[in-house]
Design an enzyme around this catalytic site. Structure first.
Site, PDB file in Angstrom:
ATOM      1  N   ARG A 167       0.798  -1.219   0.000  1.00  0.00           N
ATOM      2  CA  ARG A 167       0.000   0.000   0.000  1.00  0.00           C
ATOM      3  C   ARG A 167       0.834   1.273   0.000  1.00  0.00           C
ATOM      4  NH1 ARG A 167      -2.775  -3.854   1.856  1.00  0.00           N
ATOM      5  NH2 ARG A 167      -0.840  -4.263   2.930  1.00  0.00           N
ATOM      6  N   THR A 168       1.864   1.326   0.833  1.00  0.00           N
ATOM      7  CA  THR A 168       2.584   2.594   0.967  1.00  0.00           C
ATOM      8  C   THR A 168       3.211   2.987  -0.370  1.00  0.00           C
ATOM      9  OG1 THR A 168       3.000   2.097   3.280  1.00  0.00           O
ATOM     10  CG2 THR A 168       4.330   3.831   2.307  1.00  0.00           C
ATOM     11  N   LYS A 222      25.314  -4.729  -4.089  1.00  0.00           N
ATOM     12  CA  LYS A 222      26.767  -4.822  -4.340  1.00  0.00           C
ATOM     13  C   LYS A 222      27.564  -4.161  -3.228  1.00  0.00           C
ATOM     14  CE  LYS A 222      26.249  -4.167  -9.344  1.00  0.00           C
ATOM     15  NZ  LYS A 222      26.477  -3.148 -10.381  1.00  0.00           N
ATOM     16  N   ARG A 248      11.783   3.756   2.681  1.00  0.00           N
ATOM     17  CA  ARG A 248      11.451   2.803   3.756  1.00  0.00           C
ATOM     18  C   ARG A 248      12.699   1.988   4.024  1.00  0.00           C
ATOM     19  NH1 ARG A 248       6.231  -1.016   4.093  1.00  0.00           N
ATOM     20  NH2 ARG A 248       5.421   0.999   4.766  1.00  0.00           N
ATOM     21  N   HIS A 271       6.195   5.949  11.084  1.00  0.00           N
ATOM     22  CA  HIS A 271       5.620   5.839   9.743  1.00  0.00           C
ATOM     23  C   HIS A 271       4.642   7.013   9.603  1.00  0.00           C
ATOM     24  CE1 HIS A 271       4.002   4.334   6.123  1.00  0.00           C
ATOM     25  NE2 HIS A 271       3.746   3.085   6.443  1.00  0.00           N
TER      26      HIS A 271
HETATM   27  C1  NCD Z   1       2.742  -1.044   8.157  1.00  0.00           C
HETATM   28  C2  NCD Z   1       4.254  -0.866   8.248  1.00  0.00           C
HETATM   29  O1  NCD Z   1       4.965  -1.070   7.260  1.00  0.00           O
HETATM   30  O2  NCD Z   1       4.669  -0.438   9.306  1.00  0.00           O
HETATM   31  N1  NCD Z   1       2.317  -1.242   6.849  1.00  0.00           N
HETATM   32  C3  NCD Z   1       1.838  -0.166   6.136  1.00  0.00           C
HETATM   33  O3  NCD Z   1       2.603   0.631   5.671  1.00  0.00           O
HETATM   34  N2  NCD Z   1       0.508   0.005   6.014  1.00  0.00           N
HETATM   35  C4  NCD Z   1       2.163  -1.996   9.118  1.00  0.00           C
HETATM   36  C5  NCD Z   1       2.648  -3.429   9.125  1.00  0.00           C
HETATM   37  O4  NCD Z   1       3.514  -3.809   8.362  1.00  0.00           O
HETATM   38  O5  NCD Z   1       2.096  -4.178   9.932  1.00  0.00           O
END
Ligand code: NCD
Length: 309
Positions: A57-58, A86, A107, A135
């Site tokens: 989703r993100t 690498k 991320r 996040h």
């Molecule tokens: C979350 C995360 O990556 O922290 N996912 C997200 O971005 N919706 C939650 C998770 O992974 O449980």
């Protein structure tokens, strides 16, 4: 000049209530705007994404969001296919990415990774998940969902259940909620309680209780925010197996909730919400995922346009 222009978004703690509301209002505007006008907001701009951890989703909502605004995206979704494999440093990878794009989304498994990336990047950096730390865009999306679905945030009773130790969405959500007048009830297994040092700064501005029993406040909640037990963050799989499946929201528990309560989840969901809850009117996690596109579009629109949009 709008306050978000060319700004890094690393922690929700860097945003005050007024700034959060500015993003929510901008997201409402994006939803209502004529599609042709929307396409002008980031025309010719490029989003660069770097994902050192899995995402559905993100990353996709960031990509959908920049496309909605008339921009394009490029990036690395699977770090194993990049030169990081690498041995290229994070600093060099970020520097290169900031040459090819106007805004960066990162991320990474490490706490502090986004703050570091922002220091070496020549373009604004948005934290899309830094270790167990934060996040921020998830919290923006979560609060926007509450505002949209409950028509307010102040005055609500909000339950947060699941992995409160390793779940980074929980920390960003709490930091954001500390700007509002809400009552928070935290529920987790004993070993997954909230990290006290991480909420030290907000302990005077947020009223919350802690418990291991989900039924304690269930009938009183306006919002139930369910989280996944973060298996990948456990130092030892045995420890994970002890708490796996601790809480499962099914129709039985749902019946104990208020009729107009809403259930949220950042997703991915494993077994903590049973799929027969999906069709009930309390389930709003798919709407929540959709709002992620509009809130991220709003944020990028503000970062990219000196005078807003
Ligand atoms: C979350 C995360 O990556 O922290 N996912 C997200 O971005 N919706 C939650 C998770 O992974 O449980």
């Amino acid at each position: 000049m709008n306050k978000f222009f060319q700004r890094d978004i690393i922690s929700v703690r860097d945003l005050d209530k007024q700034e959060l509301e500015t993003i929510f209002d901008a997201a409402e505007k994006i939803i209502k705007l004529d599609p042709n006008e929307r396409q002008e907001i980031a025309r010719g701009k490029t989003l660069g994404y770097l994902f050192f951890e899995p995402s559905t989703r993100t990353r996709l909502s960031f990509q959908a969001a920049i496309a909605l605004l008339g921009g394009t995206s490029l990036g690395i979704a699977d770090i194993a296919s990049s030169s990081a494999k690498k041995g290229e440093s994070l600093a060099d990878t970020v520097k290169i990415m900031s040459i090819y794009s106007d805004i960066l989304v990162l991320r990474h498994t490490l706490d502090g990774s986004s703050r570091f990336a922002a220091e070496v990047s020549s373009k604004p950096v948005i934290n899309a998940g830094s270790g167990t730390e934060e996040h921020p865009t998830q919290a923006i999306q979560d609060l926007f969902t509450i505002r949209k679905e409950k028509k307010k945030i102040d005055g609500l009773k909000i339950g947060i259940v699941g992995d409160l130790k390793y779940g980074r969405t929980v920390y960003s959500l709490l930091y954001a909620l500390a700007n509002y007048d809400v009552e928070v009830h935290l529920t987790s297994p004993e070993v997954l309680k909230i990290r006290p040092e991480s909420i030290y700064e907000i302990k005077n501005s947020l009223s919350f209780t802690e418990s291991t029993n989900i039924e304690e406040y269930l009938d009183d909640l306006d919002v139930l925010y369910v989280t996944r037990i973060q298996k990948e963050r456990f130092p030892d799989e045995e420890e994970y197996l002890k708490v796996k499946g601790s809480y499962v929201i099914g129709l039985d528990l749902l019946q104990k909730m208020k009729d107009d309560a809403i259930i949220l989840h950042p997703l991915p969901r494993l077994d903590e919400i049973s799929t027969d809850v999906d069709k009930t009117k309390q389930a709003r996690y798919f709407e929540q995922a959709e709002y992620g596109k509009y809130t991220r579009a709003a944020l990028m629109g503000l970062i990219l346009n000196e005078n807003g949009f």
